[in-house]
Write a protein that holds these residues in place. Structure first.
Motif, PDB file in Angstrom:
ATOM      1  N   ILE A   1       1.294   3.897  -2.817  1.00 10.94           N
ATOM      2  CA  ILE A   1       0.766   5.456  -2.422  1.00 10.94           C
ATOM      3  C   ILE A   1       1.565   6.716  -3.059  1.00 10.94           C
ATOM      4  N   CYS A   2       3.042   6.000  -2.343  1.00  9.77           N
ATOM      5  CA  CYS A   2       3.954   6.829  -3.217  1.00  9.77           C
ATOM      6  C   CYS A   2       4.305   6.569  -4.634  1.00  9.77           C
TER       7      CYS A   2
ATOM      8  N   PRO B   1      -3.882  10.864  -1.460  1.00  9.59           N
ATOM      9  CA  PRO B   1      -3.900   9.805  -0.664  1.00  9.59           C
ATOM     10  C   PRO B   1      -2.278  10.025   0.328  1.00  9.59           C
ATOM     11  N   PHE B   2      -1.589  10.830  -0.522  1.00  9.70           N
ATOM     12  CA  PHE B   2       0.101  10.827   0.361  1.00  9.70           C
ATOM     13  C   PHE B   2       0.462  11.964   1.220  1.00  9.70           C
TER      14      PHE B   2
ATOM     15  N   MET C   1       1.463   6.419  -6.592  1.00 12.44           N
ATOM     16  CA  MET C   1       0.251   7.766  -7.038  1.00 12.44           C
ATOM     17  C   MET C   1       0.951   8.795  -6.930  1.00 12.44           C
ATOM     18  N   ALA C   2       1.652   9.504  -5.788  1.00 15.97           N
ATOM     19  CA  ALA C   2       1.885  11.296  -5.566  1.00 15.97           C
ATOM     20  C   ALA C   2       2.914  10.954  -6.405  1.00 15.97           C
TER      21      ALA C   2
ATOM     22  N   TRP D   1      -4.234  13.114  -7.018  1.00 15.62           N
ATOM     23  CA  TRP D   1      -3.458  11.747  -6.605  1.00 15.62           C
ATOM     24  C   TRP D   1      -2.878  12.317  -5.734  1.00 15.62           C
TER      25      TRP D   1
ATOM     26  N   TYR E   1      -2.193   9.679   4.420  1.00 10.93           N
ATOM     27  CA  TYR E   1      -0.885   9.680   5.433  1.00 10.93           C
ATOM     28  C   TYR E   1      -0.249   9.525   6.058  1.00 10.93           C
TER      29      TYR E   1
ATOM     30  N   LEU F   1       0.941  -1.272  -0.044  1.00  7.25           N
ATOM     31  CA  LEU F   1       0.111   0.023   0.075  1.00  7.25           C
ATOM     32  C   LEU F   1       1.500   1.477  -0.409  1.00  7.25           C
ATOM     33  N   MET F   2       1.342   1.113   0.627  1.00  7.30           N
ATOM     34  CA  MET F   2       3.148   2.283   1.177  1.00  7.30           C
ATOM     35  C   MET F   2       3.509   2.340  -0.653  1.00  7.30           C
TER      36      MET F   2
END
Length: 71
Positions: free
Chosen positions: A14-15, A32-33, A17-18, A29, A36, A10-11
């Protein structure tokens, strides 16, 4: 072990996506980062407060862990 793998994946997602959101300049996008990051900051703040409020309890817990792994 499965939970740690899921969190790691998941991390990575998320990374990724960022990174993609920053590259394409799509703010949605990156959200989420930042969510978190806020969650991580809040969790670390709670841990720091608990260490300050209950230092003897933390020391006892660490001693028990050390004794457990030594013997």
């Amino acid at each position: 072990m499965c939970i740690a793998t899921a969190i790691s994946l998941l991390m990575i997602l998320i990374c990724a996506m960022a990174t993609y959101g920053a590259y394409k300049q799509h703010a949605a996008w990156i959200i989420p980062f930042f969510c978190y990051q806020i969650f991580d900051f809040a969790l670390n703040t709670l841990v720091a407060i608990s260490v300050l409020v209950y230092p003897s309890t933390i020391q006892d817990y660490v001693r028990q862990l050390v004794n457990h792994f030594m013997f």
